[in-house]
Enzyme design. Structure first.
Site, PDB file in Angstrom:
ATOM      1  N   ASP A 195      -4.231  -6.660   4.765  1.00  0.00           N
ATOM      2  CA  ASP A 195      -5.300  -7.521   5.280  1.00  0.00           C
ATOM      3  C   ASP A 195      -5.257  -8.907   4.631  1.00  0.00           C
ATOM      4  O   ASP A 195      -5.771  -9.875   5.207  1.00  0.00           O
ATOM      5  CB  ASP A 195      -6.661  -6.881   5.007  1.00  0.00           C
ATOM      6  CG  ASP A 195      -6.868  -5.602   5.808  1.00  0.00           C
ATOM      7  OD1 ASP A 195      -6.417  -5.555   6.967  1.00  0.00           O
ATOM      8  OD2 ASP A 195      -7.451  -4.648   5.269  1.00  0.00           O
ATOM      9  N   PHE A 230      -4.993   2.657  14.561  1.00  0.00           N
ATOM     10  CA  PHE A 230      -5.275   3.702  13.573  1.00  0.00           C
ATOM     11  C   PHE A 230      -6.341   3.197  12.624  1.00  0.00           C
ATOM     12  O   PHE A 230      -6.450   1.998  12.360  1.00  0.00           O
ATOM     13  CB  PHE A 230      -4.009   4.064  12.798  1.00  0.00           C
ATOM     14  CG  PHE A 230      -3.234   5.195  13.416  1.00  0.00           C
ATOM     15  CD1 PHE A 230      -3.164   6.436  12.804  1.00  0.00           C
ATOM     16  CD2 PHE A 230      -2.591   5.023  14.627  1.00  0.00           C
ATOM     17  CE1 PHE A 230      -2.457   7.479  13.383  1.00  0.00           C
ATOM     18  CE2 PHE A 230      -1.881   6.047  15.217  1.00  0.00           C
ATOM     19  CZ  PHE A 230      -1.810   7.286  14.585  1.00  0.00           C
ATOM     20  N   LYS A 260     -14.451  -0.215  15.122  1.00  0.00           N
ATOM     21  CA  LYS A 260     -13.126  -0.802  15.279  1.00  0.00           C
ATOM     22  C   LYS A 260     -12.655  -0.715  16.729  1.00  0.00           C
ATOM     23  O   LYS A 260     -12.051  -1.653  17.252  1.00  0.00           O
ATOM     24  CB  LYS A 260     -12.129  -0.072  14.360  1.00  0.00           C
ATOM     25  CG  LYS A 260     -10.763  -0.708  14.281  1.00  0.00           C
ATOM     26  CD  LYS A 260      -9.918  -0.030  13.200  1.00  0.00           C
ATOM     27  CE  LYS A 260      -8.595  -0.763  13.009  1.00  0.00           C
ATOM     28  NZ  LYS A 260      -7.784  -0.143  11.923  1.00  0.00           N
ATOM     29  N   ASN A 263       0.845  -1.190   0.000  1.00  0.00           N
ATOM     30  CA  ASN A 263       0.000   0.000   0.000  1.00  0.00           C
ATOM     31  C   ASN A 263       0.881   1.241   0.000  1.00  0.00           C
ATOM     32  O   ASN A 263       2.109   1.141  -0.076  1.00  0.00           O
ATOM     33  CB  ASN A 263      -0.955  -0.017   1.206  1.00  0.00           C
ATOM     34  CG  ASN A 263      -0.200  -0.159   2.519  1.00  0.00           C
ATOM     35  OD1 ASN A 263       0.595   0.695   2.891  1.00  0.00           O
ATOM     36  ND2 ASN A 263      -0.458  -1.257   3.229  1.00  0.00           N
ATOM     37  N   LYS A 299     -11.929  -4.372  18.388  1.00  0.00           N
ATOM     38  CA  LYS A 299     -10.518  -4.678  18.659  1.00  0.00           C
ATOM     39  C   LYS A 299     -10.167  -4.554  20.136  1.00  0.00           C
ATOM     40  O   LYS A 299      -9.020  -4.792  20.522  1.00  0.00           O
ATOM     41  CB  LYS A 299      -9.607  -3.737  17.861  1.00  0.00           C
ATOM     42  CG  LYS A 299      -9.929  -3.611  16.387  1.00  0.00           C
ATOM     43  CD  LYS A 299      -9.802  -4.915  15.624  1.00  0.00           C
ATOM     44  CE  LYS A 299     -10.053  -4.680  14.133  1.00  0.00           C
ATOM     45  NZ  LYS A 299     -10.040  -5.927  13.355  1.00  0.00           N
ATOM     46  N   LYS A 307       9.858 -16.363 -10.894  1.00  0.00           N
ATOM     47  CA  LYS A 307       9.039 -15.288 -11.464  1.00  0.00           C
ATOM     48  C   LYS A 307       7.910 -15.875 -12.310  1.00  0.00           C
ATOM     49  O   LYS A 307       8.135 -16.752 -13.157  1.00  0.00           O
ATOM     50  CB  LYS A 307       9.911 -14.369 -12.327  1.00  0.00           C
ATOM     51  CG  LYS A 307       9.133 -13.243 -12.988  1.00  0.00           C
ATOM     52  CD  LYS A 307      10.026 -12.404 -13.891  1.00  0.00           C
ATOM     53  CE  LYS A 307       9.196 -11.344 -14.611  1.00  0.00           C
ATOM     54  NZ  LYS A 307      10.032 -10.547 -15.541  1.00  0.00           N
TER      55      LYS A 307
END
Length: 412
Positions: A278, A323, A337, A209, A341, A288
């Site tokens: 995730d 976060f 969340k 990301n 959590k 490859k």
């Protein structure tokens, strides 16, 4: 960061003296009051006018100069100093201080100081390695002076090895560490995660990301400056590591989980700022993957939810912060969340808001707890980190007070 702080820089006879001019400039930009004391030998390498122009204060060389702004200059300056750094420190000044000799303005002032004194040796490698110099440095360390290890490399004298004065940016970190913030988190252990993870598809491709790690690094650095013992677990980033922090490097989500699981047990505050993948490929090709004319598919599996695991396994008194970066329904999704959590606080922001996404120097955080929501303004990431740590320390102190029967306070 250093507004109102009085920093004394001692400069001795070394070619590295020119670097100290840059250090003085950096300190002034951080609003410190900078006073420079030079030995007479230092004046052969750099003119005192340079430091006077940079700091706005008279550069002190002569112990008996009656034009100082202080009465009994060496005593007055020593009593008001928050920190003294001698950089470069020659073998001569090291020997003088170690032997209790006070025969010039710099050595006399240092003898009268009660503030922290940092010494940055800079000299020829063979001089630095001389047994007498090494013994003097050990002696100074035993008296409470802080010795900064010199860098290694090519020296002005033509030799190579240890003896280079570190760069001004590195010396500045010692000054910030000592003086930038009150040590209100001293005795606390803080674990921070930062950056992205990279989930390998084959030896040349991976899923990741846009996280740069800046927010997590700011949190780790700010906690360190406030006196905490900090461990930073980070994915692959292009940021210089914060000094005085234990840094553990990882690549993928599984590696991050293992590092966090090994470190979390004795942590007082845990901040999960990393953008952990995730999903990860079910299998990773050993060679490859060659392209073909048709479409390709990639089968993924869930990674370990590190924040959820911490919420289920945290120790008594631990403070857990996660976060939440969202593109819609920021508050609603982040509060879900917080509950799912088992966290104490969720720091939420929106990728849709300019200046609050990945790769920016600023962030707009909303701090969500069971008791309510605090919307911070748009801040630099360093400022946002400080505000977040303020809130986490309050939560920690409240938990500590409850455990101690209402007596608040951190660890000794």
């Amino acid at each position: 960061m250093l507004k109102g702080k009085n920093i004394v820089l001692g400069v001795t006879g070394s070619i590295a003296a020119y670097k100290t001019a840059n250090l003085a400039s950096m300190l002034v930009k951080l609003h410190a009051n900078v006073y420079v004391i030079m030995t007479r030998n230092a004046c052969n390498f750099i003119n005192p006018i340079v430091f006077e122009s940079l700091t706005g204060n008279k550069c002190m060389v002569d112990t008996f100069d009656r034009n100082f702004q202080f009465n009994i200059a060496h005593v007055s300056l020593a009593s008001k100093a928050d920190l003294c750094m001698i950089a470069p420190a020659s073998a001569n000044i090291i020997g003088k201080i170690a032997g209790g000799i006070a025969d010039d303005m710099l050595s006399t002032t240092v003898m009268a100081m009660e503030c922290p004194v940092y010494i940055s040796p800079a000299m020829n490698t063979h001089m630095f390695e001389n047994a007498i110099v090494q013994d003097n440095l050990k002696k100074l360390a035993s008296f409470g002076y802080h010795i900064i290890d010199p860098a290694s490399g090519h020296l002005a004298c033509g030799t190579s090895g240890a003896g280079k004065m570190p760069e001004p940016e590195d010396l500045l970190q010692y000054i910030l560490f000592e003086t930038a913030y009150p040590k209100d988190m001293k005795g606390l252990k803080v674990l921070v995660t930062a950056g992205p993870t990279q989930e390998a598809i084959d030896p040349v491709r991976f899923i990741s990301n846009h996280s740069t790690g800046r927010m997590g690094f700011s949190i780790a650095r700010c906690a360190m400056l406030r006196g905490a013992s900090v461990t930073l677990v980070t994915g692959p980033v292009a940021i210089k590591e914060p000094p005085f922090v234990k840094v553990l490097h990882i690549t993928d989500a599984a590696d991050m989980f293992e590092k966090v699981r090994a470190e979390y047990g004795d942590s007082d505050i845990i901040v999960k700022a990393a953008a952990v993948a995730d999903y990860t490929p079910v299998t990773t090709a050993q060679e490859k993957i060659k392209k073909s004319d048709g479409d390709a598919g990639l089968k993924l599996k869930r990674t370990q939810d590190i924040l959820a695991w911490l919420g289920q396994n945290r120790k008594a008194g631990q403070v857990l912060c996660g976060f939440s970066m969202e593109t819609e329904n920021v508050l609603a999704n982040s509060r879900k969340k917080l509950i799912s959590k088992n966290a104490d606080l969720i720091a939420a922001n929106s990728l849709r808001e300019s200046g609050a996404g990945f790769g920016t120097d600023t962030n707009h955080l909303t701090l969500i707890t069971a008791d309510g929501t605090a919307d911070l303004p748009m801040l630099s990431k360093d400022q946002a980190a400080a505000a977040l740590l303020d809130e986490l320390k309050k939560i920690h102190d409240a938990k500590a007070a409850a455990e101690n029967g209402g007596i608040a306070g951190g660890k000794d």
